[in-house]
Write an enzyme that holds these catalytic residues in place. Structure first.
Site, PDB file in Angstrom:
ATOM      1  CB  ALA B   9      -0.117   7.464  -0.153  1.00  0.00           C
ATOM      2  CB  CYS B  10       0.503   1.951   0.580  1.00  0.00           C
ATOM      3  SG  CYS B  10      -0.878   1.317   1.550  1.00  0.00           S
ATOM      4  N   GLY B  11      -0.861   1.660  -2.022  1.00  0.00           N
ATOM      5  CA  GLY B  11      -1.861   1.313  -3.031  1.00  0.00           C
ATOM      6  C   GLY B  11      -3.264   1.206  -2.463  1.00  0.00           C
TER       7      GLY B  11
END
Lengths: 158, 94
Positions: B9-11
Site C-alpha cells: 500500500a501507498c497513499g
C-alpha cells in the site's frame, strides 16, 4: 510520458510546500495536463500521506494524487531556491525533511508506470545526478538528464 | 506452506506501491515463495483486515492490524534496503 521544458521549473522561490505544490500544479493546469482539481487534491494528499524522501544526497519529494485529476501523464520537476520542509513518506507526523528538488507525478493510469518509477527511484539514489538537477541553470540540462536516465521522449507526446 | 496474502500500500495506490510490489514479487520468485500480492491505497487496508498476512507500505498508518506492518521506504531511497528485505522475507517465511 509527456516531458517538455515547460514542466521544468528552476529556482522556484517558495516558503512552504503548499506554495510549491500550487506553483507546480498551476503550471500543469495552464498547460492543460491536469484538471483544476489537481492542486487541492495533491495538497490534501501530501498532508495526509507525505512524500518527502530523505535520500542520500539532497532530499526530494514526489507529490502525486489520484488518476482522476490527471489529463495527461506528466512529470514536473522544480528545483527550489531555498529548501522547503515536507513530511517524510511513511514517517510519523513529526518527521520532516528539507527538500531541494520536487518531482510532481501526474499519473494517468494505475499500475502502468513501473519501469519509469523504478528508473526515477534509481535517479533518487544517485547523488551526483540529483546534484546535476539541483545545480542546473537551464531547463535543457534537466530534460537531457531525464531523457538519458528515464528513457523519456523530450518532445511531449506519449 | 499456505500462500501468504501480502498487501502493498501507498497513499494513492499507484506510484510507490508499484515499485514496492515489483520488488516483493522478485524477492518471492528468488526465494521460491508463493505470494498473493494485492496493491491498494493505505485507506483500503481495513477491507483486507481478516484475510491478509502482511502489510508492506510506504505510507504511514496509525491503525493496529492483526498482521505485521513493514515500512518499505528503503525501496525508494536505497538506504537500508537489505534490512527491509530481510524483514519481509522473515515475515513471508513465518
Amino acid at each position: 510520458m509527456r516531458l517538455n521544458e515547460s514542466t521544468i521549473l528552476l529556482n522556484v522561490e517558495a516558503g512552504t510546500k503548499e506554495e510549491v505544490l500550487r506553483v507546480m500544479g498551476n503550471n500543469l493546469i495552464s498547460l492543460g495536463l491536469v484538471k483544476d482539481s489537481f492542486v487541492p487534491a495533491v495538497t490534501a494528499r501530501e498532508k495526509e500521506y507525505p512524500t518527502g524522501l530523505p535520500t542520500a544526497g539532497v532530499a526530494v519529494a514526489i507529490p502525486h494524487t489520484d488518476v482522476e485529476h490527471v489529463l495527461k501523464k506528466t512529470i514536473s520537476i522544480a528545483t527550489l531556491k531555498e529548501p522547503v520542509t515536507f513530511g517524510v513518506m511513511g514517517g510519523d507526523s513529526s518527521e520532516s525533511v528539507k527538500v531541494k528538488v520536487v518531482f510532481m507525478l501526474a499519473m494517468e493510469e494505475a499500475h502502468s508506470q513501473l519501469s519509469l518509477l523504478q528508473q526515477l527511484m534509481q535517479l533518487f539514489q544517485d547523488e551526483k545526478k540529483l546534484m546535476t538537477i539541483v545545480n542546473a541553470t537551464k531547463t535543457e540540462e534537466v530534460t537531457e538528464l531525464l531523457y538519458n536516465n528515464l528513457g523519456l521522449n523530450t518532445q511531449g507526446g506519449d | 506452506m499456505k500462500k501468504k496474502k501480502v498487501l502493498v500500500a501507498c497513499g494513492a495506490g499507484i506510484a510507490t506501491s508499484t515499485v514496492v510490489n515489483n520488488a516483493i514479487e522478485e524477492m518471492a520468485k528468488e526465494n521460491g515463495l508463493k505470494v498473493d500480492l494485492v496493491q491498494i491505497k493505505i485507506s483500503e487496508v481495513g477491507a483486507h483486515r481478516d484475510t491478509a498476512d502482511l502489510l508492506v507500505t510506504t505510507a504511514m498508518t496509525k491503525n493496529e492490524y492483526p498482521f505485521p506492518v513493514i515500512n518499505a521506504r528503503s525501496f525508494l531511497t536505497g538506504i537500508g534496503t537489505g534490512q527491509t528485505k530481510k524483514e519481509i522475507l522473515e515475515a513471508l517465511k513465518a
